[in-house]
Write a protein that holds these residues in place. Sequence first.
Motif, PDB file in Angstrom:
ATOM      1  N   PHE A  25      17.129   6.106  16.782  1.00 17.53           N
ATOM      2  CA  PHE A  25      18.700   6.233  16.311  1.00 17.53           C
ATOM      3  C   PHE A  25      19.095   5.558  15.283  1.00 17.53           C
ATOM      4  O   PHE A  25      18.178   4.385  15.000  1.00 17.53           O
ATOM      5  CB  PHE A  25      19.650   5.891  17.318  1.00 17.53           C
ATOM      6  N   ALA A  26      20.066   5.548  14.374  1.00 17.28           N
ATOM      7  CA  ALA A  26      20.174   4.604  13.208  1.00 17.28           C
ATOM      8  C   ALA A  26      21.815   4.211  13.577  1.00 17.28           C
ATOM      9  O   ALA A  26      22.455   5.250  13.654  1.00 17.28           O
ATOM     10  CB  ALA A  26      20.170   5.213  11.838  1.00 17.28           C
ATOM     11  N   TYR A  27      21.950   2.896  13.743  1.00 20.70           N
ATOM     12  CA  TYR A  27      23.371   2.515  13.935  1.00 20.70           C
ATOM     13  C   TYR A  27      24.113   1.255  13.223  1.00 20.70           C
ATOM     14  O   TYR A  27      23.147   0.251  13.094  1.00 20.70           O
ATOM     15  CB  TYR A  27      23.593   2.484  15.552  1.00 20.70           C
ATOM     16  N   LYS A  28      25.169   1.666  12.793  1.00 28.54           N
ATOM     17  CA  LYS A  28      25.866   0.471  11.948  1.00 28.54           C
ATOM     18  C   LYS A  28      27.055   0.550  12.282  1.00 28.54           C
ATOM     19  O   LYS A  28      27.786   1.511  12.074  1.00 28.54           O
ATOM     20  CB  LYS A  28      25.362   0.485  10.534  1.00 28.54           C
ATOM     21  N   ASN A  29      27.936  -0.704  12.703  1.00 28.51           N
ATOM     22  CA  ASN A  29      29.292  -0.706  12.768  1.00 28.51           C
ATOM     23  C   ASN A  29      29.711  -1.941  11.965  1.00 28.51           C
ATOM     24  O   ASN A  29      30.059  -2.933  12.680  1.00 28.51           O
ATOM     25  CB  ASN A  29      29.659  -0.824  14.365  1.00 28.51           C
ATOM     26  N   PRO A  30      30.160  -1.809  10.848  1.00 23.69           N
ATOM     27  CA  PRO A  30      30.731  -2.752   9.965  1.00 23.69           C
ATOM     28  C   PRO A  30      32.148  -3.258  10.188  1.00 23.69           C
ATOM     29  O   PRO A  30      32.591  -4.171   9.690  1.00 23.69           O
ATOM     30  CB  PRO A  30      30.422  -2.408   8.561  1.00 23.69           C
ATOM     31  N   LEU A  82      19.347  -0.147  29.611  1.00 21.28           N
ATOM     32  CA  LEU A  82      20.527  -0.983  28.949  1.00 21.28           C
ATOM     33  C   LEU A  82      21.537  -0.143  28.630  1.00 21.28           C
ATOM     34  O   LEU A  82      22.768  -0.468  28.949  1.00 21.28           O
ATOM     35  CB  LEU A  82      19.903  -1.617  28.014  1.00 21.28           C
ATOM     36  N   PHE A 128      25.248  -0.685  30.084  1.00 19.24           N
ATOM     37  CA  PHE A 128      26.524  -0.918  29.462  1.00 19.24           C
ATOM     38  C   PHE A 128      27.691   0.037  29.743  1.00 19.24           C
ATOM     39  O   PHE A 128      28.864  -0.415  29.561  1.00 19.24           O
ATOM     40  CB  PHE A 128      26.135  -0.992  27.959  1.00 19.24           C
ATOM     41  N   ILE A 144      31.659  -0.733  31.275  1.00 17.81           N
ATOM     42  CA  ILE A 144      32.763  -0.354  30.984  1.00 17.81           C
ATOM     43  C   ILE A 144      33.570   0.636  32.018  1.00 17.81           C
ATOM     44  O   ILE A 144      34.786  -0.041  32.315  1.00 17.81           O
ATOM     45  CB  ILE A 144      32.878   0.418  29.694  1.00 17.81           C
ATOM     46  N   MET A 188      35.042  -0.688  23.194  1.00 19.25           N
ATOM     47  CA  MET A 188      33.513  -0.682  23.196  1.00 19.25           C
ATOM     48  C   MET A 188      33.172   0.850  23.736  1.00 19.25           C
ATOM     49  O   MET A 188      32.042   1.275  23.521  1.00 19.25           O
ATOM     50  CB  MET A 188      33.138  -1.827  24.296  1.00 19.25           C
ATOM     51  N   LEU A 235      28.090   2.102  20.069  1.00 21.22           N
ATOM     52  CA  LEU A 235      27.143   1.435  20.742  1.00 21.22           C
ATOM     53  C   LEU A 235      26.411   2.154  21.824  1.00 21.22           C
ATOM     54  O   LEU A 235      25.285   2.364  21.857  1.00 21.22           O
ATOM     55  CB  LEU A 235      27.583   0.239  20.871  1.00 21.22           C
TER      56      LEU A 235
END
Lengths: 379, 379
Positions: free
Chosen positions: A4-9, A209, A213, A217, A247, A252
Amino acid sequence: MQNFAYKNPTEILFGAGQVAEIASRIPADAQVLMLYGGGSIKANGAYDQVVAALGGHNWTEFGGVEANPTYETLMQALDVVRDESIDFILAVGGGSVGDGAKFIAAAAKFDGEPWDILAKGSEVTAALPLGVVLTLPATGTESNGNAVVTRTQTQQKLAFGSPWVRPVFAVLDPAFTLTLPTRQVGNGVVDAFVHVIEQYLTYPTNAPLQDRFAESILSTLIEEGPKALSSPEDLEVRANVMWCACMALNGLIGQGVPQDWATHMIGHELTAVHGLDHAQTLAVVLPSLLRVKIDAKRAKLEQLGARVFGISGDAAATIDAVEAFFESMGVATRLSGYGLDQSAVAPVIASLTDNGMLALGEHGDITPQTANEILTLAG
Amino acid sequence: MQNFAYKNPTEILFGAGQVAEIASRIPADAQVLMLYGGGSIKANGAYDQVVAALGGHNWTEFGGVEANPTYETLMQALDVVRDESIDFILAVGGGSVGDGAKFIAAAAKFDGEPWDILAKGSEVTAALPLGVVLTLPATGTESNGNAVVTRTQTQQKLAFGSPWVRPVFAVLDPAFTLTLPTRQVGNGVVDAFVHVIEQYLTYPTNAPLQDRFAESILSTLIEEGPKALSSPEDLEVRANVMWCACMALNGLIGQGVPQDWATHMIGHELTAVHGLDHAQTLAVVLPSLLRVKIDAKRAKLEQLGARVFGISGDAAATIDAVEAFFESMGVATRLSGYGLDQSAVAPVIASLTDNGMLALGEHGDITPQTANEILTLAG
């Protein structure tokens, strides 16, 4: 686990008084459009706090975004964006206002017919920057790049996604949620719960994991959700629900694992055709979908049962528990609960087919015929 | 839950072959410095993959960053940065190389004596952009803004933090970790475990989602860590450990809750004075710290026991279980396990005092005298 590629700015500004921080997050020379829905932001204090925070900025406002934001209304807001040379959009409200802001932000930079972003999946390659002041925890729109828009004229409810429309910041002040109607509290908890399920309840892929997670939730929503109804003045409960909803769909927990989303796609048609609230559609579709797909999902259903509901080795009882949780949040789980009978199903299936939703779910095997079976079971 | 502001813009590129993606993430016209440690990246394939990915870029390299990166070595790398007009730093290695890259990135833009960033806490207001190709899952440096640097000359190991040094991207390919020595595998798991504990094992603050996320990482490390030792060729296990270590210290689980960090601060002195590996110091300090602070931490210790170790209502037994887990990862938990006797304690306490670590822990009540008690108990 899959690659995966993940980014949360998106910057999360959480807690009391954080609205004031937006003044330093929005460029000083920006022309800001404050976008909102009905009058609730004037009742819950968000409007006044935003106006105070924007004291040093040039800004204008556009209200009236609907609970399911319509293309027709958003195109009017787009006219304001163009007329006023807007270069920053501030969404103040719930998921609908956030989603609407994203569509406007993308449409403002889109070279062509904006409807194509939704109907043809045309790629978004630029957007105005936007921020969110959240007043209804539910959709996760405040820190993801997704949006759903409804075209009234054609009864279509369609989604798009782009990293360009991920908000720059999201203010999550739980105090704004204290005045929410009971129905919206219940809807929000159910919506967040189903977002987690769509990224979790597929088949095992040795991603422990991510699984834990997701279960974290779900367990917290089951614990805090009913308290939000029974103790509506409890700010700590509202804070916990708000953080869970964020979340649940900031991307994520879904990284590296298969995802489903059939419940959402079928649910969107139920809203478009029959006007149910988004979360109501999820509460109707999910339990029946799980019953129809119990064999394919058995391993994860049993894991959900054991870890979240304390049910050992019984997938069917776990589905019953999910359904009972939705009902406990005041959200009916049958079409009959919304005054619909079996005649309501055919137009939903027709619309699903028209919109090309022919192979849904983590295995791509939920056809319109399967959806018909699901909705019939949910009668 | 306390207020917080959180943003993590680091892009995670997870899985096999993701090194190739760095070519599109580093500006085409950048002058790149590849920073690394010893020869391990040439043995595990990372060096060759990075060189292939950098084919279209101008780049140079600097090797020899130590396991605890030294100020002296990093200042030599800073000379290269200045001589070669470097404007992007690519760290290829473990936490030490990542931390070293951060210090260089900040020092290159710092107006003054770079040592002041560490020794005086001088604010970092700019830094060169950097990326990380991770080969050792442990410290979480790949997606946070923290770094620790040792000055050999003065036996000081000091930390700094700044959002400016958060990596632009982090490549997490678990294949690079298959060739790690057993000692580094054990150390990495213990390090990640203690990072979670430092953000979790304080006192209850009604933040149930943060608690459960922390417990999720701990449970997964307890499950997967021993497998990484017993089945060292299992790539899925390595992937899960790598993702745990990243999530343990990317900042997320610590938002809105009190934090401790006394174990790390005392541990840094143990490394600086006696040369123990970072994780070895944590394994020595944490169990004794928990025994000394058992009353203040009892509620969370009992929660940890019940949810993670299956121990009901017994804080002391929970501490024993933490200690046994560290030992099971091959990391000794007593000073005697590293050939040190009680005479080793006094110089550590003196260094702690010299570095101003006078009031550690979530209550600020771990004084050098308390640290003396902790280390004496850990004899």
